[in-house]
Design a protein around this motif. Structure first.
Motif, mmCIF file in Angstrom:
data_model
loop_
_atom_site.group_PDB
_atom_site.id
_atom_site.type_symbol
_atom_site.label_atom_id
_atom_site.label_comp_id
_atom_site.label_asym_id
_atom_site.label_seq_id
_atom_site.Cartn_x
_atom_site.Cartn_y
_atom_site.Cartn_z
ATOM 1 N N ASP A 410 0.806 -1.231 0.000
ATOM 2 C CA ASP A 410 0.000 0.000 0.000
ATOM 3 C C ASP A 410 0.832 1.271 0.000
ATOM 4 O O ASP A 410 0.469 2.268 0.638
ATOM 5 N N ARG A 437 3.873 -3.250 -3.529
ATOM 6 C CA ARG A 437 2.461 -3.242 -3.919
ATOM 7 C C ARG A 437 1.896 -1.857 -3.617
ATOM 8 O O ARG A 437 1.935 -1.399 -2.474
ATOM 9 N N ASP A 439 -0.928 1.190 -3.209
ATOM 10 C CA ASP A 439 -2.294 1.403 -2.752
ATOM 11 C C ASP A 439 -3.242 1.346 -3.956
ATOM 12 O O ASP A 439 -2.899 1.778 -5.060
ATOM 13 N N TYR A 440 -4.444 0.804 -3.735
ATOM 14 C CA TYR A 440 -5.377 0.608 -4.846
ATOM 15 C C TYR A 440 -5.791 1.912 -5.518
ATOM 16 O O TYR A 440 -6.263 1.918 -6.659
ATOM 17 N N TYR A 467 3.626 -4.038 -8.138
ATOM 18 C CA TYR A 467 2.286 -4.579 -8.352
ATOM 19 C C TYR A 467 1.242 -3.482 -8.194
ATOM 20 O O TYR A 467 1.311 -2.664 -7.279
ATOM 21 N N TYR A 469 -3.121 -2.660 -8.203
ATOM 22 C CA TYR A 469 -4.395 -3.290 -7.824
ATOM 23 C C TYR A 469 -5.455 -2.915 -8.843
ATOM 24 O O TYR A 469 -5.658 -1.744 -9.167
ATOM 25 N N ASP A 470 -6.125 -3.936 -9.389
ATOM 26 C CA ASP A 470 -7.198 -3.735 -10.353
ATOM 27 C C ASP A 470 -8.535 -3.804 -9.613
ATOM 28 O O ASP A 470 -8.957 -4.876 -9.175
ATOM 29 N N SER A 474 -10.698 -6.953 -8.505
ATOM 30 C CA SER A 474 -10.278 -7.171 -7.114
ATOM 31 C C SER A 474 -9.045 -8.069 -7.040
ATOM 32 O O SER A 474 -8.972 -9.003 -6.242
ATOM 33 N N SER A 475 -8.085 -7.779 -7.892
ATOM 34 C CA SER A 475 -6.866 -8.591 -7.919
ATOM 35 C C SER A 475 -5.671 -7.696 -8.231
ATOM 36 O O SER A 475 -5.816 -6.562 -8.691
ATOM 37 N N THR A 476 -4.479 -8.206 -7.973
ATOM 38 C CA THR A 476 -3.256 -7.477 -8.269
ATOM 39 C C THR A 476 -2.630 -7.997 -9.552
ATOM 40 O O THR A 476 -2.851 -9.138 -9.946
#
Length: 488
Positions: A410, A437, A439-440, A467, A469-470, A474-476
């Motif tokens: 995030d 990864r 944050d979305y 990575y 976030y889609d 709801s997946s990376t």
């Protein structure tokens, strides 16, 4: 071909006509166990009951179902009517979803559910292997007698316990001789003592039990204990809660609660390898120094751990507050550090450096940011903020020559995040894997800007992955490099 198609249509008519059409009902001629499998594919118990309109044969089949689902649930009397069907079979599962139901509604069907699951409010489900209840704070009276002979797991959420029976009496030996896992979350009514004596329990998770005053566990085989805010109403007088825990085989401990060795006795902790403590406030007034002591005192009980979970909390406005990180003067020797940071947009490099220089044997680092509200507000803090002080952390030597794997969760693409990751490349001389990864809410353009800012910072032997976030799935997914690469 037309004649052949006519034959097929005729067969379909016979199969579905039943009593109403006077034709041959081959579907109803199937044995009961096959018809039950067909009805189990329907969404709810109500849909299964409606199949009784097909024929006299179907009028009794739904009563044989071993699983019933009421979503949304009718009134309690209607559920009880279905459960009390004369030919009702033993149940292996019942699911009831309600909204705004009154306590008497649940009381109307729970005893009948107990009889179907076998046994006698909470009723004694003699043959059930697991019980999961989310009561929405409806009242629940526990059975004063009876044995849950096969029960291995209990999960209770949003329950208001009613007297006279105590929860500890029910879940202890001999009434639950095979119980392995107990979870009680966000519940009320345990106003005094929770005493559990169990030879079988392996996992206990207690969360927000609302004003419990004393916890006693005699659990010789317990492996995992999670205690989170169970003395919720006693924060103003932390000397009052008392815990006495005997768990000599405990391996994993989450103690997010008041901790004073004079009042909280955790017994022999020599087997503990995974530890999670209460939050530590990085900048705060004197009262936070007092609350931080719970975290510090617990850490002092350990010399070595495999894995440590620490949570650092930044208040929104810190410029007139005192930095409290210096109170952490030592950490146990650890291999894996899980660092969780609620930073409100503040730079976390100085506080993280303070911890990492006490973790020279570190093998893995997991770093997760938490925040709420506007993403831009979380990524920046006011000009002249003291959060990045002392700035010497950016130049002071630090060798993490065992750290091989790092993962960030995030990240928001802020400049102070770039600075920290670059420094991490300098400190971790044998780093093999870095995974970031975002944050979305971070856009792909912002993420690529972050990647470019790190270009050339890592060593050739370090694998670096980014990575995104889609939200739609709801997946990376792995962020593909620009052109022929990102410089890594």
């Amino acid at each position: 071909m037309a004649q052949r198609g006519g034959e097929v249509d005729a067969k379909r008519t016979k199969l579905s006509s039943g009593d109403a059409g006077g034709g041959e009902d081959r579907l109803s001629a199937l044995p009961d166990d096959l018809l039950v499998l067909i009805l189990l594919r329907l969404d709810t118990a109500a849909a299964a009951v409606r199949t009784s309109a097909f024929s006299r044969r179907w009028s009794r089949v739904w009563a044989l179902l071993p699983e019933l689902r009421f979503d949304p649930a009718p009134d309690g009397c209607a559920i009880r009517g279905i459960l009390d069907a004369p030919e009702a079979a033993a149940l292996r599962r019942i699911s009831v979803t309600t909204e705004g139901a009154r306590p008497e509604s649940a009381a109307a069907w729970l005893p009948a559910a107990a009889r179907r699951l076998s046994g006698d409010l909470l009723p004694c489900f003699e043959k059930a292997t697991t019980i999961e209840l989310n009561m929405g704070f409806l009242g629940l009276a526990l059975p004063p007698q009876g044995v849950f002979a096969r029960l291995t797991g209990i999960s209770l959420r949003c329950v208001r316990f009613r007297s006279p029976c105590e929860l500890g009496d029910v879940v202890s030996w001999p009434r639950c001789p095979l119980l392995k896992k107990l979870e009680v979350h966000d519940s009320r009514g345990l106003d005094n003592l929770l005493f559990i004596d169990s030879e079988s329990l392996l996992v206990i998770k207690l969360n927000a039990l609302r004003s419990l005053r004393k916890l006693i566990l005699v659990t010789p085989h317990l492996q995992e204990l999670s205690v989170f805010r169970i003395f919720l109403l006693l924060d103003e007088d932390p000397s009052q809660p008392v815990a006495n825990i005997s768990a000599p085989q405990l391996e994993s401990l989450e103690w997010n609660e008041v901790y004073d060795p004079q009042h909280v006795h955790l017994g022999n902790l020599g087997q503990v390898q995974w530890l999670s403590t209460s939050n530590f406030v990085v900048y705060g007034p004197p009262v936070n120094r007092f609350t931080n002591r719970h975290c510090l005192r617990l850490l002092q009980q350990f010399q070595a751990l495999y894995s440590l979970f620490l949570a650092l909390v930044y208040l929104q406005d810190i410029n007139d507050l005192q930095c409290l990180m210096g109170d952490i003067a030592m950490l146990p020797q650890i291999r894996f550090l899980h660092l969780s940071v609620l930073n409100q947009g503040h730079a976390f490099g100085a506080s993280s450096f303070h911890l990492l220089r006490m973790c020279t044997d570190l093998r893995q680092l997991s770093f997760r940011l938490h925040g709420n509200g506007n993403l831009d507000a979380q990524s920046t803090c006011p000009s002249g903020c003291i959060c990045d002080q002392p700035v010497s952390w950016k130049t002071e030597a630090l060798i993490l020559n065992h750290l091989k794997r790092v993962e960030f969760f995030d990240l928001r693409g802020a400049e102070h995040e770039v600075t920290f990751v670059k420094q991490l490349f300098n400190w971790a001389t044998v780093l093999k894997k870095l995974r970031i990864r975002f944050d979305y809410r971070v856009s792909e353009s912002k993420a690529r800007e972050f990647c470019r800012a790190l270009a050339g910072s890592s060593r050739p032997e370090t694998s670096v992955e980014f990575y995104m976030y889609d939200v739609s799935t709801s997946s990376t997914y792995l962020l593909a490099p620009e052109g022929h690469g990102t410089g890594f």
